[in-house]
Motif scaffolding. Structure first.
Motif, short mmCIF file in Angstrom:
data_model
loop_
_atom_site.label_atom_id
_atom_site.label_comp_id
_atom_site.label_asym_id
_atom_site.label_seq_id
_atom_site.Cartn_x
_atom_site.Cartn_y
_atom_site.Cartn_z
N VAL A 227 3.56 0.57 2.80
CA VAL A 227 3.40 -0.56 3.71
C VAL A 227 3.49 -1.85 2.90
N LEU A 228 4.26 -2.81 3.39
CA LEU A 228 4.37 -4.13 2.77
C LEU A 228 3.71 -5.16 3.68
N CYS A 229 2.81 -5.95 3.10
CA CYS A 229 2.11 -7.00 3.85
C CYS A 229 2.37 -8.34 3.19
N PRO A 230 3.47 -9.01 3.54
CA PRO A 230 3.78 -10.30 2.90
C PRO A 230 2.90 -11.42 3.45
N THR B 157 -5.46 -0.08 10.97
CA THR B 157 -4.78 1.22 11.03
C THR B 157 -5.36 2.18 10.00
N MET B 158 -5.57 1.67 8.78
CA MET B 158 -6.06 2.53 7.71
C MET B 158 -7.50 2.98 7.90
N ALA B 159 -8.26 2.26 8.75
CA ALA B 159 -9.63 2.69 9.01
C ALA B 159 -9.64 4.10 9.59
N ALA C 56 -1.85 -8.01 7.13
CA ALA C 56 -2.97 -7.37 6.44
C ALA C 56 -4.03 -6.84 7.39
N ASP C 57 -4.35 -7.58 8.45
CA ASP C 57 -5.39 -7.13 9.36
C ASP C 57 -4.96 -5.88 10.12
N THR C 58 -3.73 -5.86 10.61
CA THR C 58 -3.23 -4.66 11.30
C THR C 58 -3.24 -3.47 10.36
N HIS C 59 -2.85 -3.70 9.12
CA HIS C 59 -2.87 -2.62 8.14
C HIS C 59 -4.27 -2.05 7.99
N HIS D 288 0.85 -1.19 0.00
CA HIS D 288 0.00 0.00 0.00
C HIS D 288 0.88 1.24 0.00
N PRO D 289 1.11 1.82 -1.17
CA PRO D 289 1.82 3.10 -1.22
C PRO D 289 0.93 4.18 -0.60
N LEU D 290 1.43 4.84 0.43
CA LEU D 290 0.63 5.85 1.13
C LEU D 290 0.80 7.22 0.47
#
Length: 237
Positions: free
Chosen positions: A125-128, A160-162, A154-157, A107-109
Protein backbone atom coordinates in the motif's frame (compact mmCIF):
# COMPACT_ATOMS: atom_id res chain seq x y z
CA UNK A 1 14.69 4.92 -10.42
CA UNK A 2 17.22 7.31 -8.85
CA UNK A 3 19.83 6.09 -6.34
CA UNK A 4 18.37 4.84 -3.06
CA UNK A 5 19.62 4.88 0.53
CA UNK A 6 18.19 2.25 2.89
CA UNK A 7 18.26 3.00 6.62
CA UNK A 8 17.89 -0.11 8.78
CA UNK A 9 18.91 -3.70 8.14
CA UNK A 10 16.68 -5.64 10.48
CA UNK A 11 14.57 -8.55 9.22
CA UNK A 12 12.56 -6.45 6.78
CA UNK A 13 15.45 -4.19 5.83
CA UNK A 14 17.48 -7.22 4.78
CA UNK A 15 14.53 -8.57 2.78
CA UNK A 16 14.16 -5.20 1.06
CA UNK A 17 17.89 -4.99 0.31
CA UNK A 18 17.90 -8.47 -1.20
CA UNK A 19 15.10 -7.70 -3.62
CA UNK A 20 15.96 -4.06 -4.40
CA UNK A 21 19.70 -4.36 -4.97
CA UNK A 22 19.44 -6.23 -8.32
CA UNK A 23 17.29 -3.40 -9.72
CA UNK A 24 18.66 -0.22 -8.10
CA UNK A 25 21.77 1.69 -7.21
CA UNK A 26 21.34 0.91 -3.51
CA UNK A 27 23.43 1.60 -0.42
CA UNK A 28 22.42 0.82 3.16
CA UNK A 29 23.19 1.91 6.70
CA UNK A 30 22.66 0.17 10.01
CA UNK A 31 24.95 0.82 12.99
CA UNK A 32 24.71 -2.86 13.94
CA UNK A 33 25.57 -4.23 10.46
CA UNK A 34 29.05 -3.86 8.97
CA UNK A 35 28.52 -5.77 5.75
CA UNK A 36 25.78 -7.43 3.70
CA UNK A 37 26.23 -9.55 0.60
CA UNK A 38 25.52 -7.59 -2.56
CA UNK A 39 24.90 -4.26 -0.79
CA UNK A 40 27.37 -1.52 0.12
CA UNK A 41 27.08 -0.64 3.81
CA UNK A 42 27.89 3.06 4.22
CA UNK A 43 27.66 5.85 6.78
CA UNK A 44 24.35 7.37 7.77
CA UNK A 45 25.30 10.61 6.03
CA UNK A 46 26.03 8.85 2.75
CA UNK A 47 22.86 6.77 2.78
CA UNK A 48 20.75 9.80 3.68
CA UNK A 49 22.28 11.92 0.92
CA UNK A 50 20.54 9.88 -1.77
CA UNK A 51 17.53 11.37 -3.59
CA UNK A 52 15.34 8.49 -2.34
CA UNK A 53 15.66 7.28 1.26
CA UNK A 54 13.82 4.30 2.73
CA UNK A 55 13.39 4.12 6.51
CA UNK A 56 13.21 0.42 7.40
CA UNK A 57 13.14 1.04 11.13
CA UNK A 58 10.49 0.22 13.78
CA UNK A 59 7.67 2.73 13.99
CA UNK A 60 8.85 3.69 17.48
CA UNK A 61 12.18 4.87 16.03
CA UNK A 62 10.95 6.79 12.99
CA UNK A 63 10.99 10.22 14.66
CA UNK A 64 14.57 9.75 15.82
CA UNK A 65 15.64 8.38 12.43
CA UNK A 66 14.15 11.44 10.75
CA UNK A 67 16.04 13.77 13.08
CA UNK A 68 19.28 11.95 12.25
CA UNK A 69 18.89 11.98 8.47
CA UNK A 70 17.43 15.49 8.19
CA UNK A 71 20.79 17.35 7.95
CA UNK A 72 21.97 15.08 5.13
CA UNK A 73 18.92 14.95 2.86
CA UNK A 74 19.20 16.68 -0.52
CA UNK A 75 16.59 19.29 -1.37
CA UNK A 76 13.35 17.69 -2.51
CA UNK A 77 14.34 14.20 -1.37
CA UNK A 78 11.70 11.48 -1.36
CA UNK A 79 11.53 9.67 2.00
CA UNK A 80 9.58 6.45 2.45
CA UNK A 81 8.83 4.38 5.52
CA UNK A 82 7.70 0.74 5.66
CA UNK A 83 5.74 0.76 8.93
CA UNK A 84 2.60 -1.32 9.41
CA UNK A 85 0.64 1.80 10.42
CA UNK A 86 0.63 5.09 8.61
CA UNK A 87 -0.97 8.03 10.47
CA UNK A 88 1.56 8.25 13.31
CA UNK A 89 4.78 7.59 11.35
CA UNK A 90 3.81 9.97 8.55
CA UNK A 91 3.03 12.69 11.10
CA UNK A 92 6.44 12.08 12.70
CA UNK A 93 8.14 12.29 9.31
CA UNK A 94 6.48 15.60 8.52
CA UNK A 95 7.37 16.98 11.95
CA UNK A 96 11.07 16.10 11.79
CA UNK A 97 12.03 16.23 8.10
CA UNK A 98 12.97 19.47 6.31
CA UNK A 99 10.33 21.51 4.50
CA UNK A 100 10.21 20.45 0.87
CA UNK A 101 10.92 16.80 1.63
CA UNK A 102 8.45 14.59 -0.19
CA UNK A 103 6.90 11.89 2.00
CA UNK A 104 5.49 8.60 0.79
CA UNK A 105 4.21 6.20 3.40
CA UNK A 106 4.34 2.57 2.35
CA UNK A 107 3.13 -0.65 3.93
CA UNK A 108 4.41 -3.88 2.39
CA UNK A 109 1.75 -6.45 3.29
CA UNK A 110 4.35 -9.19 3.57
CA UNK A 111 7.47 -10.07 5.50
CA UNK A 112 10.35 -12.53 5.39
CA UNK A 113 8.10 -15.51 6.09
CA UNK A 114 5.20 -14.70 3.78
CA UNK A 115 7.62 -13.67 1.01
CA UNK A 116 9.87 -16.70 1.40
CA UNK A 117 8.93 -17.88 -2.09
CA UNK A 118 9.32 -14.45 -3.71
CA UNK A 119 7.58 -11.11 -3.98
CA UNK A 120 5.49 -11.76 -7.10
CA UNK A 121 1.81 -11.25 -6.34
CA UNK A 122 2.39 -9.82 -2.85
CA UNK A 123 0.63 -6.56 -1.99
CA UNK A 124 1.92 -3.15 -0.94
CA UNK A 125 0.00 0.00 0.00
CA UNK A 126 1.29 3.47 -0.91
CA UNK A 127 0.06 6.47 1.09
CA UNK A 128 1.45 9.66 -0.51
CA UNK A 129 1.25 13.00 1.22
CA UNK A 130 -0.93 15.49 -0.70
CA UNK A 131 1.01 16.77 -3.68
CA UNK A 132 3.36 13.77 -3.85
CA UNK A 133 3.03 11.73 -7.04
CA UNK A 134 3.64 8.02 -6.34
CA UNK A 135 3.51 6.99 -10.02
CA UNK A 136 7.24 6.38 -10.49
CA UNK A 137 7.48 4.24 -7.35
CA UNK A 138 4.26 2.41 -8.17
CA UNK A 139 5.47 1.60 -11.69
CA UNK A 140 8.77 0.26 -10.36
CA UNK A 141 7.03 -1.91 -7.78
CA UNK A 142 4.62 -3.32 -10.35
CA UNK A 143 6.98 -3.74 -13.29
CA UNK A 144 10.22 -4.76 -11.58
CA UNK A 145 9.14 -6.40 -8.33
CA UNK A 146 5.78 -7.70 -9.61
CA UNK A 147 3.92 -6.40 -6.57
CA UNK A 148 0.20 -5.67 -6.39
CA UNK A 149 0.14 -1.92 -5.65
CA UNK A 150 -2.69 -0.12 -3.83
CA UNK A 151 -2.94 3.65 -3.33
CA UNK A 152 -4.64 4.96 -0.18
CA UNK A 153 -4.71 7.83 2.28
CA UNK A 154 -3.21 7.17 5.71
CA UNK A 155 -6.47 7.18 7.68
CA UNK A 156 -8.22 4.76 5.32
CA UNK A 157 -5.16 2.52 5.48
CA UNK A 158 -5.15 2.42 9.29
CA UNK A 159 -8.91 1.81 9.48
CA UNK A 160 -8.54 -1.08 7.04
CA UNK A 161 -5.53 -2.53 8.83
CA UNK A 162 -7.35 -2.49 12.17
CA UNK A 163 -9.38 -5.47 10.95
CA UNK A 164 -7.13 -6.89 8.23
CA UNK A 165 -3.96 -6.93 10.31
CA UNK A 166 -4.48 -5.94 13.96
CA UNK A 167 -7.35 -8.37 14.48
CA UNK A 168 -5.75 -11.28 12.64
CA UNK A 169 -2.44 -10.79 14.45
CA UNK A 170 -4.30 -10.65 17.77
CA UNK A 171 -6.10 -13.94 17.10
CA UNK A 172 -2.92 -15.56 15.78
CA UNK A 173 -0.96 -14.38 18.82
CA UNK A 174 -3.52 -15.96 21.16
CA UNK A 175 -3.37 -19.24 19.25
CA UNK A 176 0.43 -19.22 19.32
CA UNK A 177 0.51 -18.47 23.06
CA UNK A 178 -1.75 -21.49 23.72
CA UNK A 179 1.17 -23.67 22.57
CA UNK A 180 -1.12 -26.41 21.32
CA UNK A 181 0.42 -29.88 20.84
CA UNK A 182 0.70 -31.30 17.33
CA UNK A 183 -2.55 -33.03 16.35
CA UNK A 184 -2.49 -36.52 14.79
CA UNK A 185 -5.39 -35.53 12.52
CA UNK A 186 -7.01 -32.19 11.74
CA UNK A 187 -9.72 -30.42 9.80
CA UNK A 188 -9.16 -28.07 6.91
CA UNK A 189 -10.39 -25.11 9.00
CA UNK A 190 -7.89 -25.97 11.76
CA UNK A 191 -5.07 -26.20 9.22
CA UNK A 192 -5.90 -22.75 7.84
CA UNK A 193 -6.09 -21.28 11.34
CA UNK A 194 -2.76 -22.85 12.30
CA UNK A 195 -1.21 -21.64 9.04
CA UNK A 196 -2.30 -18.07 9.80
CA UNK A 197 -0.83 -18.31 13.31
CA UNK A 198 2.44 -19.74 11.99
CA UNK A 199 2.81 -16.86 9.50
CA UNK A 200 3.11 -14.33 12.33
CA UNK A 201 4.73 -16.57 14.95
CA UNK A 202 8.18 -15.35 13.96
CA UNK A 203 7.26 -11.66 14.14
CA UNK A 204 8.92 -9.69 16.90
CA UNK A 205 6.98 -8.49 19.92
CA UNK A 206 8.02 -5.00 18.81
CA UNK A 207 6.16 -5.43 15.51
CA UNK A 208 3.11 -6.90 17.25
CA UNK A 209 2.93 -3.96 19.65
CA UNK A 210 3.31 -1.50 16.77
CA UNK A 211 0.39 -3.09 14.93
CA UNK A 212 -1.80 -3.10 18.02
CA UNK A 213 -0.76 0.07 19.85
CA UNK A 214 0.23 2.53 17.12
CA UNK A 215 -2.85 2.10 14.95
CA UNK A 216 -5.37 4.60 16.37
CA UNK A 217 -8.27 2.45 15.13
CA UNK A 218 -7.08 -0.90 16.52
CA UNK A 219 -8.01 -0.34 20.17
CA UNK A 220 -11.75 -0.05 19.55
CA UNK A 221 -11.82 -3.20 17.42
CA UNK A 222 -9.75 -5.07 20.01
CA UNK A 223 -12.29 -4.11 22.71
CA UNK A 224 -15.15 -5.30 20.49
CA UNK A 225 -13.37 -8.59 19.92
CA UNK A 226 -12.86 -9.29 23.62
CA UNK A 227 -16.45 -8.26 24.41
CA UNK A 228 -17.69 -10.71 21.80
CA UNK A 229 -15.41 -13.43 23.21
CA UNK A 230 -16.68 -12.83 26.75
CA UNK A 231 -20.29 -12.85 25.54
CA UNK A 232 -19.71 -16.13 23.75
CA UNK A 233 -18.09 -17.60 26.87
CA UNK A 234 -21.14 -16.57 28.92
CA UNK A 235 -23.48 -18.22 26.40
CA UNK A 236 -21.50 -21.44 26.65
CA UNK A 237 -21.68 -21.34 30.43
Amino acid sequence: MPPVGLIGLGAFGRLAATHLSPHLDLVAHDPAVAELDGVACVSLAEAASRPVVILAVPVQLIAEACRQIAPHLPEGALVLDVASVKLKPMAAMRAHLPAGTRILGTHPLFGPQSAADGLGGQSIVLCPEPGVDPACIADFLRDDLRLDVHISDADTHDRTMASVQALTHLVSKVITDLDLPAAPYTTRSYDLLKQAADLVAGDSDELFRAIERHNPHAGELRERFFRAARALDERLE
